[in-house]
Design a protein around this motif. Structure first.
Motif, PDB file in Angstrom:
ATOM      1  N   GLN A 225       0.818  -1.214   0.000  1.00  0.00           N
ATOM      2  CA  GLN A 225       0.000   0.000   0.000  1.00  0.00           C
ATOM      3  C   GLN A 225       0.851   1.263   0.000  1.00  0.00           C
ATOM      4  OE1 GLN A 225      -3.072   0.656  -0.391  1.00  0.00           O
ATOM      5  NE2 GLN A 225      -4.288  -1.146   0.119  1.00  0.00           N
ATOM      6  N   GLU A 230      -0.911   5.988  -4.169  1.00  0.00           N
ATOM      7  CA  GLU A 230      -0.605   4.877  -5.053  1.00  0.00           C
ATOM      8  C   GLU A 230       0.467   3.990  -4.435  1.00  0.00           C
ATOM      9  OE1 GLU A 230       0.479   6.240  -8.891  1.00  0.00           O
ATOM     10  OE2 GLU A 230      -1.481   7.124  -9.330  1.00  0.00           O
ATOM     11  N   SER A 231       0.447   2.735  -4.827  1.00  0.00           N
ATOM     12  CA  SER A 231       1.447   1.798  -4.323  1.00  0.00           C
ATOM     13  C   SER A 231       2.828   2.167  -4.852  1.00  0.00           C
ATOM     14  CB  SER A 231       1.102   0.370  -4.744  1.00  0.00           C
ATOM     15  OG  SER A 231       2.171  -0.511  -4.451  1.00  0.00           O
ATOM     16  N   THR A 234       3.874  -0.565  -7.728  1.00  0.00           N
ATOM     17  CA  THR A 234       2.934  -0.892  -8.801  1.00  0.00           C
ATOM     18  C   THR A 234       3.653  -1.610  -9.934  1.00  0.00           C
ATOM     19  OG1 THR A 234       1.555   1.016  -8.289  1.00  0.00           O
ATOM     20  CG2 THR A 234       1.317   0.070 -10.476  1.00  0.00           C
ATOM     21  N   VAL A 289      -5.636  -5.095   1.677  1.00  0.00           N
ATOM     22  CA  VAL A 289      -5.606  -4.941   0.228  1.00  0.00           C
ATOM     23  C   VAL A 289      -6.642  -5.865  -0.392  1.00  0.00           C
ATOM     24  CG1 VAL A 289      -3.878  -6.736  -0.242  1.00  0.00           C
ATOM     25  CG2 VAL A 289      -4.028  -4.743  -1.760  1.00  0.00           C
ATOM     26  N   VAL A 312       0.784  -6.198  -8.383  1.00  0.00           N
ATOM     27  CA  VAL A 312       0.249  -4.993  -7.755  1.00  0.00           C
ATOM     28  C   VAL A 312      -0.193  -4.026  -8.848  1.00  0.00           C
ATOM     29  CG1 VAL A 312       0.738  -3.062  -6.219  1.00  0.00           C
ATOM     30  CG2 VAL A 312       1.781  -5.301  -5.779  1.00  0.00           C
ATOM     31  N   ASN A 313      -1.442  -3.587  -8.769  1.00  0.00           N
ATOM     32  CA  ASN A 313      -1.996  -2.680  -9.768  1.00  0.00           C
ATOM     33  C   ASN A 313      -2.721  -1.522  -9.099  1.00  0.00           C
ATOM     34  OD1 ASN A 313      -1.258  -4.073 -12.171  1.00  0.00           O
ATOM     35  ND2 ASN A 313      -2.924  -5.522 -11.851  1.00  0.00           N
ATOM     36  N   GLU A 314      -2.832  -0.429  -9.825  1.00  0.00           N
ATOM     37  CA  GLU A 314      -3.705   0.671  -9.444  1.00  0.00           C
ATOM     38  C   GLU A 314      -4.869   0.680 -10.424  1.00  0.00           C
ATOM     39  OE1 GLU A 314      -3.763   2.816  -6.946  1.00  0.00           O
ATOM     40  OE2 GLU A 314      -1.948   2.016  -6.015  1.00  0.00           O
ATOM     41  N   HIS A 318      -7.601   2.610  -6.996  1.00  0.00           N
ATOM     42  CA  HIS A 318      -7.737   1.581  -5.968  1.00  0.00           C
ATOM     43  C   HIS A 318      -6.536   0.638  -6.074  1.00  0.00           C
ATOM     44  CE1 HIS A 318     -10.241  -1.947  -4.148  1.00  0.00           C
ATOM     45  NE2 HIS A 318      -9.593  -1.280  -3.223  1.00  0.00           N
ATOM     46  N   THR A 319      -5.750   0.538  -5.006  1.00  0.00           N
ATOM     47  CA  THR A 319      -4.606  -0.373  -4.994  1.00  0.00           C
ATOM     48  C   THR A 319      -5.094  -1.802  -4.821  1.00  0.00           C
ATOM     49  OG1 THR A 319      -3.194   1.329  -4.023  1.00  0.00           O
ATOM     50  CG2 THR A 319      -2.431  -0.945  -3.874  1.00  0.00           C
ATOM     51  N   GLU A 360      -7.683   6.934   2.659  1.00  0.00           N
ATOM     52  CA  GLU A 360      -6.665   6.185   1.909  1.00  0.00           C
ATOM     53  C   GLU A 360      -5.820   5.332   2.847  1.00  0.00           C
ATOM     54  OE1 GLU A 360      -4.179   4.661  -0.981  1.00  0.00           O
ATOM     55  OE2 GLU A 360      -6.062   5.760  -1.286  1.00  0.00           O
ATOM     56  N   GLU A 363      -7.557   2.040   3.298  1.00  0.00           N
ATOM     57  CA  GLU A 363      -8.008   1.319   2.104  1.00  0.00           C
ATOM     58  C   GLU A 363      -7.675  -0.167   2.210  1.00  0.00           C
ATOM     59  OE1 GLU A 363      -7.446   2.644  -2.323  1.00  0.00           O
ATOM     60  OE2 GLU A 363      -5.829   1.253  -1.793  1.00  0.00           O
TER      61      GLU A 363
END
Length: 760
Positions: A225, A230-231, A234, A289, A312-314, A318-319, A360, A363
């Motif tokens: 996270q 943002e991660s 990513t 997550v 890992v994506n955004e 949303h992470t 956030e 999240e």
């Protein structure tokens, strides 16, 4: 029952002890406490994993030790001891041979060689033949490691075992791969077995030779996270381990032409969260997550500890972790579900309204909203209910900033429908509430979707809804009197006939009959039978005539337009009102150069305006326009050009001495260019939006904000006849009731009709 830390330490688990306790009980407790090791490992060697009652039976056991220190440790003469269930006395099982040294990171494996003993593939370094009488017996069994002098190095035991540290652990009563593994890669040692070990889980024993090498490197969820929106990693493929705290049981879907459906399986999955002992101390990083693409969601229950591999994506802010193909989350144990984080209303209200850093930081984590108020209308057709923390009743409008706004989401109980838009069973986790109702105790993982944070309410976290909101049923209008004339505009939302293609399916007879009956109740019971209803989103004249027949005493008017879906504008006119002309304007009108405003190449309108000239007794004649401008997805310039076209028709009528009413779903806000064009002074048209009660000026709800897309404008010749103007909020202020004995018009559409009452 919430058990205190002291209760866990003594293994009492809520046992109520009388004021007068026998000396035997007190002395027994004292003995157990005195026998339990009191200090962490003196040299860094710990029991890192063990199993009793494995897949092969009661003797299928192993005990693994691990050198967590930075230096070599000579374990020559160390003894593995067991705590017999009957006597409670520790006794030797085996002794480590002389010359055995554990380098930093080395493991050493003890295995049971007795009948029905250790069945693992990794060979033991030392065997023993007398088991631990399995941990279930009297909750008193356990294992411990002592050095050559007999000093205790480490111990693990059941809640009543003298080998235990702290509260101890309880192993399953049945055979299986029921290992318990020390957290943090075998390094966590807080002197509390219950806190230090995770399990039961699949075993992964390692020996001194390195056989049974460690599994993949585990990335902490807070590192996924990161502290920002943002991660920081990513795009990286990671393996995480955490507790299942919730599911999302509904895939995404969108619909193309006809019945074609595009599905988005990544939208469904599970939420995982670090166990409390593995959390960091950074308040800006989330410990939870969402894992997408998980197909067999029913296989996981809250409290399962799972190991997940994925990328890992955004996804739209949303992470998430997108599960690696064909690698479903691996169950590695069970543990209590982490307590939810109570949402702090003051922090939620005080956060930056754009970044919303407080939300956030939560999240993906399990959260709880103590109390909230439905200030953005009732539960919408997507199963969302938007609330603000606290009990203040204060509507949230499009032009306002409300950083604390949060929604409840019903997808957890959706039941994995093939078509989310046409699922007949609804959701078991939908929070049903009307405007201003109070919602208490909504609990579930926090996610971010469609520009808002929302609580994915789980079966165990359904809130209590208190009826503190608007009165049901909606009864704010009374029938128009002999000296009144009522004109309403009503977007009836996809009123299609039997067989019509709608949201990936075809309308059945039952669905059509239900829609017709509910629109009848809305028109008769909520709008009180206006003299004229300008309608939008009706498939054809035959369909509108079916509604007129159901209402009784109305005539339907409709002309086909250009819309590729087949939706048109029309009118329902009450008997007794004389219609002197019906005109469709602009079917072949062209858009300004460079604009794509219609399904017809170069065309201006998909739904050309329809106008009727009515002669109302006592009110003289006037023209009513039914409009449905281009959707919000089209450029503002399209709606502006459409407004200019309608304005010019009104100007022609005014030049001829005629009065006009322009009504409909204009897909434009009161302060946007389409409305400014209609009121630019070329005609006397005036938008009545600001004539409605100030707190009730809205016809639509979008992403938790109340706003106005539907309007009524009148020319000056009718302004002195205005007796009342309002929006009839029987759609957006209410949730859709499906348990009524009679057809219910509340929430039959996503638009609230504007209603004009003319008076003599």
């Amino acid at each position: 029952m919430k058990v205190s830390n002291e209760g866990r330490r003594f293994g009492l688990y809520g046992l109520r002890v009388p004021a007068v306790v026998s000396g035997v009980l007190l002395s027994s407790l004292a003995l157990l406490v005195s026998l339990a090791p009191a200090l962490a490992s003196p040299n860094g060697v710990v029991i890192s994993e063990l199993r009793a009652r494995g897949p092969a039976g009661g003797n299928d056991e192993f005990v693994e030790i691990f050198n967590t220190s930075a230096g070599d440790v000579d374990v020559s003469g160390y003894r593995l001891q067991g705590c017999a269930a009957a006597s409670g006395n520790p006794s030797d099982r085996t002794t480590v041979p002389a010359g055995t040294v554990l380098d930093p990171g080395d493991h050493y494996l003890f295995t049971n060689s007795g009948s029905g003993g250790y069945s693992g593939a990794v060979p033991g370094d030392r065997t023993y033949s007398t088991g631990f009488t399995d941990f279930q017996a009297n909750n008193a069994s356990g294992a411990r490691l002592v050095d050559a002098s007999g000093a205790v190095v480490d111990g693990v035991g059941s809640p009543n075992s003298p080998c235990r540290e702290g509260a101890g652990i309880t192993t399953p009563a049945t055979t299986g791969d029921n290992s318990f593994e020390r957290r943090d890669g075998g390094r966590q040692d807080t002197e509390d077995n219950a806190a230090d070990f995770v399990g039961p889980k699949a075993g992964g024993p390692q020996n001194l030779s390195g056989a049974g090498a460690p599994g993949p490197e585990i990335t902490k969820i807070h590192d996924v996270q990161g502290p920002g929106a943002e991660s920081p990693i990513t795009g990286r493929t990671v393996t995480v381990e955490g507790v299942v705290t919730g599911i999302d049981d509904e895939i995404g879907a969108s619909f193309g032409s006809g019945n074609s459906i595009r599905r988005f399986p990544e939208d469904a999955g599970i939420f995982v969260q670090e166990e409390p002992a593995d959390a960091d101390q950074n308040s800006e990083t989330s410990e939870g997550v969402f894992v997408g693409f998980v197909r067999d969601r029913a296989a996981y229950t809250l409290g399962d500890v799972v190991r997940v591999n994925g990328r890992v994506n955004e996804k739209f802010g949303h992470t998430i972790i997108s599960e690696t193909i064909n690698r479903e989350p691996e169950k590695v144990g069970t543990t209590p579900v982490p307590d939810p984080v109570e949402i702090d209303a003051a922090r939620a209200e005080g956060q930056d309204p754009q970044a919303r850093p407080y939300y956030e930081s939560l999240e993906g984590m399990r959260v709880r909203l103590a109390v909230g108020t439905a200030n953005s209308g009732g539960t919408n057709k997507f199963g969302e209910l938007f609330v603000t923390p606290g009990t203040e009743q204060d509507r949230v409008f499009r032009t306002e900033t409300e950083p604390a706004l949060i929604a409840t989401d019903a997808d957890a109980g959706a039941g994995d429908p093939d078509n989310p838009f046409r699922d007949p069973d609804g959701s078991t986790t939908e929070v049903e509430a009307d405007l201003f109702d109070t919602v208490s105790g909504a609990t579930g993982p926090l996610l971010f979707a469609f520009e808002n944070y929302r609580i994915m309410v789980q079966e165990d976290g359904l809130p209590t809804v208190t009826d503190t909101g608007v009165t049901y049923p909606y009864e704010e209008l009374s029938p128009s009197g002999p000296k009144q004339f009522r004109v309403a505009s009503f977007n009836v939302e996809n009123y299609f006939p039997v067989g019509g293609a709608l949201d990936g399916g075809n309308v059945s007879q039952e669905e059509f009959d239900e829609k017709t009956a509910r629109l009848t109740d809305a028109t008769n019971g909520r709008l009180k039978r206006p003299e004229v209803v300008a309608v939008q989103e009706v498939y054809d004249l035959a369909t509108l005539r079916a509604l007129a027949a159901s209402l009784g005493g109305y005539t339907a008017y409709l002309e086909e337009g250009n819309d590729s879906r087949g939706i048109d504008v029309g009118f329902l006119v009450k008997d007794g009102v004389k219609v002197e002309g019906v005109t469709q304007y602009g079917k072949t009108a062209t858009a300004p150069d460079g604009l794509d405003c219609s399904d017809v190449p170069g065309g201006l309108f998909d739904r050309p305006p329809l106008a009727i000239e009515v002669q109302a007794k006592g009110f003289g004649g006037f023209t009513v326009f039914s409009n449905h401008f281009a959707s919000k997805a089209a450029p503002d310039a399209c709606r502006e050009a459409q407004a200019a076209f309608v304005r010019d028709r009104v100007a022609e009528l005014e030049d001829a001495g005629r009065r006009s009413i322009v009504a409909g779903d204009l897909n434009a806000f009161e302060d946007e260019s389409a409305l400014r064009t209609l009121e630019d002074g070329e005609t006397s048209l005036d938008n009545l939006w600001d004539a409605a009660p100030e707190q009730e000026r809205y016809s639509f709800a979008f992403q938790g904000k109340l706003q106005t897309l539907d309007h009524v404008l009148v020319t000056s010749g009718l302004k002195n006849r205005i007796g009342d103007f309002r929006y009839a909020h029987f759609d957006n202020d209410y949730f859709e009731r499906d348990d009524q004995a009679e057809p219910d018009g509340h929430h039959v559409s996503d638009h609230d009709p504007p209603v004009l009452t003319l008076s003599k």
